[in-house]
Scaffold this motif. Structure first.
Motif, PDB file in Angstrom:
ATOM      1  N   SER A 102       0.833  -1.209   0.000  1.00 30.05           N
ATOM      2  CA  SER A 102       0.000   0.000   0.000  1.00 30.05           C
ATOM      3  C   SER A 102       0.864   1.255   0.000  1.00 30.05           C
ATOM      4  N   VAL A 128      -8.919   0.352 -10.883  1.00 28.54           N
ATOM      5  CA  VAL A 128      -8.537   0.607  -9.479  1.00 28.54           C
ATOM      6  C   VAL A 128      -9.718   0.506  -8.526  1.00 28.54           C
ATOM      7  N   ARG A 150      -9.781  -0.958  -4.848  1.00 27.54           N
ATOM      8  CA  ARG A 150      -8.412  -1.010  -4.300  1.00 27.54           C
ATOM      9  C   ARG A 150      -7.925   0.376  -3.886  1.00 27.54           C
ATOM     10  N   PHE A 151      -8.353   1.391  -4.608  1.00 31.30           N
ATOM     11  CA  PHE A 151      -7.920   2.763  -4.336  1.00 31.30           C
ATOM     12  C   PHE A 151      -9.075   3.555  -3.737  1.00 31.30           C
ATOM     13  N   MET A 202      -3.840   3.790  -1.842  1.00 33.19           N
ATOM     14  CA  MET A 202      -3.711   2.710  -2.815  1.00 33.19           C
ATOM     15  C   MET A 202      -3.365   1.420  -2.087  1.00 33.19           C
ATOM     16  N   LEU A 220      -1.634  -3.151  -4.310  1.00 36.80           N
ATOM     17  CA  LEU A 220      -0.971  -2.643  -5.508  1.00 36.80           C
ATOM     18  C   LEU A 220      -0.454  -3.772  -6.391  1.00 36.80           C
ATOM     19  N   ASP A 230       0.197  -1.025 -11.761  1.00 30.32           N
ATOM     20  CA  ASP A 230      -0.060   0.300 -11.187  1.00 30.32           C
ATOM     21  C   ASP A 230       1.171   1.198 -11.252  1.00 30.32           C
ATOM     22  N   VAL A 279       5.803  -0.507  -8.500  1.00 29.67           N
ATOM     23  CA  VAL A 279       5.352  -1.717  -7.814  1.00 29.67           C
ATOM     24  C   VAL A 279       6.135  -2.896  -8.372  1.00 29.67           C
TER      25      VAL A 279
END
Length: 114
Positions: free
Chosen positions: A16, A62, A65-66, A81, A84, A88, A112
């Motif tokens: 994250s 996203v 997740r975001f 975020m 990941l 990304d 990432v």
């Protein structure tokens, strides 16, 4: 309006990060603010946006997740975020539009690793 993005870095897949975007002056909560990203060799794409009175918008890639949020007292926009993925990886930019003029932050790099 000047926007200063920060918080990027190197993270492993599944990790994250929280990005921040500080505005140089007060931006009314009704003014839309958003995050975009540009991966190497690709066009800049929409990530998320927020404005008062409406649900935040997210790109399908996203969603879930975001999380976008803003602290109007601090004139700061955030992007949390989670989960990941290597896809990304990109430079993330914050943006706002004030009186029909687009303002962009300088970008912060998120990498990432798999």
């Amino acid at each position: 309006v000047q926007l200063q993005a920060s918080g990027g870095g190197l993270v492993q897949a599944g990790g994250s990060l929280r990005l921040s975007c500080a505005a140089s002056r007060t931006i009314h909560s009704s003014v839309i603010m958003g995050w975009y990203r540009q991966a190497p060799g690709k066009q800049r794409e929409f990530v998320a946006s927020i404005r008062s009175g409406r649900d935040p918008n997210y790109a399908d890639s996203v969603q879930g997740r975001f999380t976008i949020s803003r602290d109007n007292a601090k004139n700061t926009l955030y992007l949390q975020m989670n989960s990941l993925k290597p896809d990304d990886t990109a430079v993330y930019y914050c943006k706002t539009n004030v009186q029909s003029v687009d303002y962009w932050g300088q970008g912060t790099l998120v990498t990432v690793s798999s």
